[in-house]
Design a protein around this motif. Structure first.
Motif, short mmCIF file in Angstrom:
data_model
loop_
_atom_site.label_atom_id
_atom_site.label_comp_id
_atom_site.label_asym_id
_atom_site.label_seq_id
_atom_site.Cartn_x
_atom_site.Cartn_y
_atom_site.Cartn_z
N UNK A 57 -18.57 12.82 27.92
CA UNK A 57 -19.31 13.73 28.81
C UNK A 57 -19.95 14.88 28.03
N UNK A 58 -19.19 15.57 27.12
CA UNK A 58 -19.88 16.59 26.31
C UNK A 58 -21.03 15.98 25.50
N UNK A 59 -20.83 14.75 25.00
CA UNK A 59 -21.89 14.12 24.21
C UNK A 59 -23.13 13.85 25.08
N UNK A 60 -22.92 13.39 26.30
CA UNK A 60 -24.09 13.12 27.13
C UNK A 60 -24.77 14.43 27.54
N UNK A 61 -23.97 15.51 27.64
CA UNK A 61 -24.57 16.82 27.94
C UNK A 61 -25.49 17.25 26.79
N UNK A 62 -24.98 17.10 25.55
CA UNK A 62 -25.79 17.45 24.37
C UNK A 62 -27.06 16.59 24.32
N UNK A 63 -26.89 15.28 24.55
CA UNK A 63 -28.03 14.37 24.47
C UNK A 63 -29.09 14.73 25.51
N UNK A 64 -28.63 15.14 26.69
CA UNK A 64 -29.60 15.55 27.72
C UNK A 64 -30.42 16.75 27.30
N UNK A 65 -29.76 17.72 26.60
CA UNK A 65 -30.52 18.88 26.09
C UNK A 65 -31.57 18.41 25.08
N UNK A 66 -31.15 17.52 24.17
CA UNK A 66 -32.09 17.03 23.15
C UNK A 66 -33.25 16.27 23.81
N UNK A 67 -32.94 15.47 24.81
CA UNK A 67 -33.98 14.67 25.47
C UNK A 67 -34.98 15.59 26.19
N UNK A 69 -35.73 18.59 25.38
CA UNK A 69 -36.55 19.27 24.37
C UNK A 69 -37.57 18.29 23.78
N UNK A 70 -37.16 17.04 23.63
CA UNK A 70 -38.08 16.01 23.13
C UNK A 70 -39.26 15.81 24.09
N UNK A 71 -38.96 15.85 25.39
CA UNK A 71 -40.03 15.68 26.38
C UNK A 71 -41.04 16.83 26.29
N UNK A 83 -54.40 13.61 25.64
CA UNK A 83 -54.04 12.41 26.41
C UNK A 83 -52.96 12.78 27.43
N UNK A 84 -52.70 11.86 28.37
CA UNK A 84 -51.75 12.19 29.44
C UNK A 84 -50.76 11.06 29.69
N UNK A 85 -49.54 11.47 30.12
CA UNK A 85 -48.54 10.53 30.63
C UNK A 85 -48.23 9.33 29.73
N UNK A 86 -48.11 9.60 28.45
CA UNK A 86 -47.61 8.55 27.56
C UNK A 86 -46.14 8.36 27.90
N UNK A 87 -45.68 7.13 27.93
CA UNK A 87 -44.24 6.93 28.19
C UNK A 87 -43.60 6.45 26.89
N UNK A 88 -42.96 7.37 26.21
CA UNK A 88 -42.33 7.01 24.94
C UNK A 88 -40.81 7.16 25.08
#
Ligand SMILES: Nc1ncnc2c1ncn2[C@@H]1O[C@H](COP(=O)(O)OP(=O)(O)OP(=O)(O)O)[C@@H](O)[C@H]1O
Ligand SMILES: CC(C)(CO)[C@@H](O)C(=O)NCCC(=O)O
Length: 317
Positions: A57-67, A69-71, A83-88
């Protein structure tokens, strides 16, 4: 040592005891519904719910923060490129020895990451599908090298991750069966732009140095956003491999389609001998020669002790 002091040690990693790591769940409650608990138990009946709440659960919390920020970074890039709405998809890799529990960890993360309020679509692919089929391994006298770098169609694997990261709408991966011990002819797994792709396999942290036969300079890790290495002492891994082999002997090996069907008739002692040999001749050697040396390339290292309990977490600074 507290978390702040750790930042100033020479290692590229911050190190957390299980207790320190578990506290980083912060205010995130473990509000798993009864159905979610049933689903998690379905992933692996031996999985403890403490492990889920204190480690994953802590790991998924960290990953959500990274994701998140990546978005935001992606939005900046889209603005720059006009460009718009690339899905990467965001790519997470899970590496480690045979039998360390890569697929169990990957499936728990898949369940936790998709239950977050954002309800992201999370797909899971194993690099087993990119092994050469047995007929090619036999031709090249490599049946005793399954899992070693030369046993993979690495070009196809790199093309696969590259296509995913380039936003190709529909990408196919070949499928491996542990039952037939071979690639399933004609069968594919279709990946259609998930929010997150978890790529699990013993070779995901390997690079050009590990594949002298491949002229490619671009590797899997070039497309991975966050990499996890699941670690344990070799004696534990050996024990977990033998235990799983014995479990299969009672279950899957009794299926006439199983590659190891003839092993179902063996006495427990004979089966233990065979599993010990496979460990010593193939998987243990692969661990020392090709897998463990990639550990310190990971963004995060989970170190397991007895009963698969994670005792230590190292996170790249
Ligand atoms: N968190 C866990 N708690 C209890 N048992 C576990 C856990 N993770 C894995 N195991 C057990 O360890 C064994 C190996 O697990 P798993 O199949 O997930 O490993 P793997 O690393 O994906 O292996 P392979 O590379 O051979 O596919 C299985 O018997 C599994 O039940
Ligand atoms: C398919 C791999 C390489 C990785 O999952 C592994 O499970 C495997 O089959 N290794 C070869 C030796 C063995 O039979 O365990």
């Amino acid at each position: 040592m507290n978390n702040k002091q750790q930042l100033f040690t020479l290692s590229p990693y911050m190190e957390f005891s299980r207790k320190q790591w578990a506290a980083l769940r912060d205010s995130e409650p473990l509000t798993l519904t009864e159905q979610e608990i049933i689903n998690l138990k379905g992933i692996n009946e031996d999985l403890s719910l403490d492990e889920v709440s204190q480690v994953y659960l802590p790991l998924s919390r960290l990953l959500n923060f990274y994701i998140d920020s990546n978005l935001q970074n992606q939005a900046v890039l889209e603005k720059f490129l006009g460009i718009k709405n690339q899905r990467v998809p965001y790519i997470i890799s899970v590496a480690g020895s045979v039998a360390v529990g890569k697929s169990t960890s990957a499936r728990v993360l898949q369940a936790l990451l998709s239950r977050w309020s954002t309800h992201r679509r999370v797909e899971l692919v194993t690099t087993d599908g990119f092994l050469h089929p047995n007929h090619i391994l036999r031709e090249r006298d490599m049946m005793q090298k399954k899992g070693f770098p030369q046993s993979y169609d690495i070009q196809n694997l790199v093309r696969f991750v590259s296509d995913i990261k380039s936003g190709v709408p529909r990408v196919e991966a070949p499928v491996y069966s542990h039952l037939t011990y071979d690639i399933l002819p004609g069968e594919t797994q279709i990946i259609e732009q998930p929010d997150i792709l978890i790529l699990e396999g013993l070779n995901v942290l390997q690079s050009g140095m590990d594949y002298p036969q491949s002229p490619h300079r671009v590797f899997v890790s070039d497309f991975v956003d966050f990499s996890i290495y699941v670690d344990a002492k070799e004696e534990l891994l050996h024990q977990w491999y033998v235990n799983r082999f014995l479990k299969f002997r009672k279950g899957a090996f009794s299926d006439p389609d199983s590659y190891f069907h003839s092993y179902a008739q063996l006495s427990e002692e004979e089966a233990v001998n065979i599993a010990n040999n496979i460990w010593l001749e193939i998987n243990g050697k692969n661990l020392i020669q090709n897998i463990q040396p990639t550990r310190e390339r990971a963004s995060l290292i989970l170190t397991k002790g007895d009963n698969h309990a994670v005792e230590k977490v190292r996170l790249r600074k």
